[in-house]
Each structure stands twice: as C-alpha cells, then as structure tokens.
Design an enzyme around this catalytic site. Structure first.
Site, PDB file in Angstrom:
ATOM      1  N   LYS A 106      -5.645 -19.634  56.477  1.00 22.53           N
ATOM      2  CA  LYS A 106      -6.418 -20.852  56.195  1.00 22.53           C
ATOM      3  C   LYS A 106      -5.435 -21.986  55.949  1.00 22.53           C
ATOM      4  CE  LYS A 106      -9.765 -22.844  52.986  1.00 22.53           C
ATOM      5  NZ  LYS A 106     -10.703 -22.572  51.890  1.00 22.53           N
ATOM      6  N   LYS A 160      -8.761 -20.372  60.162  1.00 26.53           N
ATOM      7  CA  LYS A 160      -9.529 -21.569  59.817  1.00 26.53           C
ATOM      8  C   LYS A 160      -8.598 -22.757  59.648  1.00 26.53           C
ATOM      9  CE  LYS A 160     -12.279 -23.332  56.064  1.00 26.53           C
ATOM     10  NZ  LYS A 160     -12.609 -23.183  54.682  1.00 26.53           N
ATOM     11  N   SER A 174     -16.235 -28.150  59.036  1.00 30.78           N
ATOM     12  CA  SER A 174     -17.100 -29.323  58.903  1.00 30.78           C
ATOM     13  C   SER A 174     -16.615 -30.531  59.694  1.00 30.78           C
ATOM     14  CB  SER A 174     -17.249 -29.682  57.425  1.00 30.78           C
ATOM     15  OG  SER A 174     -15.978 -29.913  56.833  1.00 30.78           O
ATOM     16  N   CYS A 202     -13.242 -23.554  43.891  1.00 30.98           N
ATOM     17  CA  CYS A 202     -13.159 -25.022  43.928  1.00 30.98           C
ATOM     18  C   CYS A 202     -14.502 -25.696  43.658  1.00 30.98           C
ATOM     19  CB  CYS A 202     -12.545 -25.502  45.234  1.00 30.98           C
ATOM     20  SG  CYS A 202     -13.347 -24.873  46.708  1.00 30.98           S
ATOM     21  N   ARG A 232      -4.259 -29.172  48.379  1.00 24.06           N
ATOM     22  CA  ARG A 232      -4.240 -27.717  48.332  1.00 24.06           C
ATOM     23  C   ARG A 232      -3.002 -27.123  49.030  1.00 24.06           C
ATOM     24  NH1 ARG A 232      -9.150 -27.614  46.193  1.00 24.06           N
ATOM     25  NH2 ARG A 232     -11.073 -28.073  47.327  1.00 24.06           N
TER      26      ARG A 232
END
Ligand code: PBG
Length: 331
Positions: free
Chosen positions: A203, A256, A282, A126, A225
């Site tokens: 994920k 995640k 993040s 990405c 996504r």
C-alpha cells in the site's frame, strides 16, 4: 505453389470478426471479480452523498441494508466496510467496541443477507483516532509517530471483534510491520483459524486517497502517512512486503492503488502466484467521474477499460467504487 503474399503474418485476421475476437480474448471481467466498498455512519435514515465520489454515500445501518440489497440484485456478492464512528480517541478504541459502528453493521447485514454476501472489514485506526493516524502515537525523539508494536495488539482486537460480529474476511490496511502475524495469532486464539486475511501488503503513500479521506473523515491531523505507507517510487520493496505478509499467514495479497501500479500487480503475481487483489481507489474513481461529467471521456468505456487493465495486470479481484456501474454494464 502460389507465392505467399506479404505480410504472411497478419494479426488483423483475428480482429475482423467479433466472434473471433471473443474467442481470442485473454482477459474477462465479471461481476464475481468485484468488491464494493461502503461507508457506514451513525444515525437513522442517513444517506449522504460524498461530493468527490458521485454515487457513493455515507450510510446509516438501515440505509446500508438497502444499498447492499440493491448491489446484490445486480449480482455483487462481496463488500468491504469502512466505519465513521461517533467517538474518536487517541488509540481508536471504538474500533474494537462491541457496539462499534462496523460491529452494528455486520450484525444487521448477517441477519438480513445470511450467506448471500461476503462481508470484508477494513482493519485500521485512521477513522477511529482523533489524530487521524493509523495507530497509537508515541514520541520518537521529539517527533510523534505511529508506534508499530503498540498498535499490533489493537489490530488483533479489532479483527476478533469484527469476526465475532459477522465478518467473513479481514483486510488490515495500516501497513504496520508484523500486522498479519499479530492478527493471525489473535484470530487463532479466539477460535477462528479458518478466517482468511487479505493483507494490504503493498500500500503506497498516495495522493489518490484524497476523496476517501473526505468520505471516511480520516485525514491525518498533522504530517502524512509516509512513515508507514510505501514510497510510490519503489517496486522491489513491494515484493519484500508481500513475502513477509505471506510468511506471516496472509491468504490474499493486495496492491493499492491500482492504476499507476500495474507493474507492481504483475510482479507480485509472477513472483508469488497467490491470489492478488487490487484497490481501484477513490481518486482513480473521482478522476473518471469528473472527466465524464465534463463530457471529455466516455465513462462506461473508460471505466471498463481500467478494470480490465487491472485484471490483465494480474489482479484476481478488484475493490472498486465502479462495482455497481460495472455490474450493470456487464449484464
Ligand atoms: C485506511 C484506508 C485508506 C483507504 C482504504 N483504507 C486511506 C488511507 O490510507 O489514507 C483508501 C481507499 C481509497 O482511497 O479509496 N483505513
């Protein structure tokens, strides 16, 4: 015999003395559990703070060496790297270029730090594609989508290229079916059968990646996504993903994000009894920083509580932007 007083069982007996609390403590967080993510960009002398991730930077290779050095001084030994390339195209070809940004960083780090550090590479496209999706796009009945099987050989090439440049461990994060097998085969054929794979196995398609996409300059230019990352509502599916990746040769399994997914970490740990990594992503970091900046929470206390909670859920290791702060706090 004196009549026993009520309550006979008093859990507080083990809470009065701090030394007793230490003896009965079930979960211990140490700097050895932590992996620091870092962002590498082209240029010289670049250290650009990421607005939504205070204390984190886009770093050119020379500055990256300083940053790793200061983390090593705090006791951090494991790092994962994300690249911001000069050149983007439809397939993300600069991801496997011998002089790609991550490859340059790996060579410089290996020379500077030798075996003092563990160099982990995120394996995805990405950041390298001009459309920001995690692989090659093809038309599926009038709709552009990532082509799973066309993307697999490129993942293997990217991993081999990173390992040749000095990576110690590869971490595929694109959620392509069969990615672990393709990478395992690629590494074995290239002469790296000892190189471990940490698979981002479970994920999720998460809103918590927002700040990262600014940092890595990798937002998708259209759509999202959801056709490759998992639905946050699912949990059994995570176990199927993990089972597949283990069968394909994954050595470490990642869940995640982490904070809203403690149940997934626990189910994976209980079911498979393999090394589990969790990515404290993040957005999870940014929320704590923002609330702390407003004086609404005690940053140190909350951050350590989150990291301890992720370990308690069953993670053996944590990828976290708090790694340097936590290393200082744990000293
Ligand atoms: C994909 C990748 C992403 C993150 C790690 N690897 C972004 C995404 O899937 O969109 C997110 C990490 C974070 O938010 O801290 N290369």
């Amino acid at each position: 015999m004196a009549p026993s007083s009520f309550p006979t069982i008093r859990p507080r007996r083990l809470r009065y003395n701090p030394i007793v609390r230490g003896l009965v403590r079930e979960t211990t967080l140490t700097v050895d559990d932590l992996i620091l993510p870092l962002f590498v960009c082209p240029g010289q002398g670049v250290k650009k703070e990421i607005a939504s991730m205070p204390g984190n930077f886009q770093l050119s290779v020379d500055r990256l060496l300083d940053e790793v050095g200061s983390a090593v001084d705090l006791g951090i030994r494991s790092f994962i790297f994300f690249g911001i390339p000069t050149h983007k195209d439809a397939s993300g070809s600069s991801a496997w270029a011998d002089d790609g940004i991550i490859q340059q960083a790996l060579r410089a780090l290996r020379t500077a730090f030798q075996d003092q550090v563990l160099l982990i590479t995120d394996e995805c496209f990405c950041e390298y594609t001009d459309h920001g999706h995690c692989g090659i796009l093809t038309d599926h009945n009038g709709r552009l989508d990532v082509d799973n099987d066309l993307t697999l050989p490129n993942l293997a090439k990217q991993c081999v290229s990173h390992v040749r440049a000095g990576a110690d461990l590869v971490a595929p994060s694109g959620m392509m079916d069969g990615m672990v097998r393709a990478i395992r085969q690629g590494l074995d054929e290239a002469g790296f059968p000892r190189l471990p794979i940490m698979s981002y196995a479970a994920k999720y398609a998460s809103g918590f990646y927002g700040p990262f996409r600014d940092a890595a300059e990798s937002p998708p230019s259209f759509g999202d996504r959801s056709s490759y990352q998992m639905d946050p509502a699912n949990s059994d599916e995570a176990l199927r993903e993990v089972a597949l990746d283990l069968a394909e040769g994954a050595d470490i399994i990642m869940v995640k994000p982490a904070m809203a997914y403690g149940d997934i970490i626990r189910r994976v740990k209980d079911r498979f009894e393999v090394p589990v990594a969790a990515y404290n992503v993040s957005g999870e970091f940014a929320m704590v920083k923002a609330a702390a900046a407003k004086g609404w929470i005690d940053e140190r206390r909350v951050a350590l509580e989150i990291l301890t909670g992720i370990k308690r859920a069953g993670a053996d290791m944590i990828l976290t932007y708090f790694a340097k702060d936590a290393a200082r706090w744990l000293k």
